[in-house]
Design an enzyme around this catalytic site. Sequence first.
Site, PDB file in Angstrom:
ATOM      1  N   GLU A 112      11.982   3.200  14.864  1.00 17.13           N
ATOM      2  CA  GLU A 112      11.187   4.466  14.464  1.00 17.13           C
ATOM      3  C   GLU A 112       9.840   3.955  15.265  1.00 17.13           C
ATOM      4  OE1 GLU A 112      10.214   3.371  10.428  1.00 17.13           O
ATOM      5  OE2 GLU A 112       9.959   1.306  10.860  1.00 17.13           O
ATOM      6  N   TYR A 141       0.666  -1.134   0.088  1.00 18.04           N
ATOM      7  CA  TYR A 141       0.036  -0.131   0.090  1.00 18.04           C
ATOM      8  C   TYR A 141       1.066   1.179   0.126  1.00 18.04           C
ATOM      9  CZ  TYR A 141       0.870   1.092   4.861  1.00 18.04           C
ATOM     10  OH  TYR A 141       1.419   1.400   6.225  1.00 18.04           O
ATOM     11  N   LYS A 180       6.355  -1.422   2.266  1.00 17.42           N
ATOM     12  CA  LYS A 180       5.090  -0.757   2.510  1.00 17.42           C
ATOM     13  C   LYS A 180       4.012  -2.134   2.499  1.00 17.42           C
ATOM     14  CE  LYS A 180       2.988   3.603   3.535  1.00 17.42           C
ATOM     15  NZ  LYS A 180       3.420   3.641   4.950  1.00 17.42           N
ATOM     16  N   LEU A 238      10.852   2.257   7.877  1.00 17.82           N
ATOM     17  CA  LEU A 238      10.244   2.556   6.670  1.00 17.82           C
ATOM     18  C   LEU A 238      10.974   3.895   5.928  1.00 17.82           C
ATOM     19  CD1 LEU A 238       7.898   2.274   4.487  1.00 17.82           C
ATOM     20  CD2 LEU A 238       6.768   3.897   5.882  1.00 17.82           C
TER      21      LEU A 238
END
Length: 277
Positions: free
Chosen positions: A175, A30, A143, A199
């Site tokens: 993160e 996505y 992702k 990411l």
Amino acid sequence: MYLYQHQFVPKEEVAISPDDRGYYFGDGIYEVFRVYNGELFEAEGHYRRLEKSAADVRICLPYSIKELHEKLIELIQLNHLQEGTVYIQVTRGSALRSHPFPSQPEPVLMAFTTEMQRPIHKMDQGITAVTADDIRWLRCDLKTLNLLPNVMAKQDALDRGADDVIWHRNGTITECSASNFMLIKNGELWTHPANNLILHGITRDVVLKLARQLQLEVHETPFLLDELKLAEEAFITGTTVEITPVISIDNVPIAQGLPGPITRQLQQAFRKHIGLA
């Protein structure tokens, strides 16, 4: 309206099969785009990341990037979106439930828009965070739809009275549940390098460029959990959070528990970058 495969249809006409591999395997990818003033923000970066995710999990995108961009612009216009997000999802498609890829996969693409205001209050006041072990797999740069660890970590943070979680692997900060993390130490910016453990945030990239333009020393270098105690400022970056200060970690205030001056500088530079300053 939704973009479903090659058509624009009302939400109730989107008919995803229960045999879709995205449903029972999370076998899909996505991307989330921010929209300001009716335009996609940093679209090229998002498309590059979408292409990389697709290539690495071996899903063929049903559109070229040029065609996809035209479709997303049309979707924004059909929905009269001025400020919000565009969500796009591509799964490997429907097949009998079996781990190997289907021999002739037919990827399924869906996209929709959501109206969303900038989180002004949180960006002004800051948020609180707690730390936790990063138990995700080792391809966090992709992702994909496999977000249950993120969901569980976010809920655990809320249950502990905080707004978000800051993850660490064996003491090395990575993160947050849906954003990248940065801190200011000795007047310099520190964040985890963009490798497989985080990411590769589009907003992260923008903020690092803005920091360098402001003559800040930037370190894309791993740092340890104990170094959070030395933070002069801390903040998260992301598509929907922009630059949001973190004013407390594990119930310990960062500085005086207020957003710091470098964070404010970066926020102002970001507002200018998106045409709002």
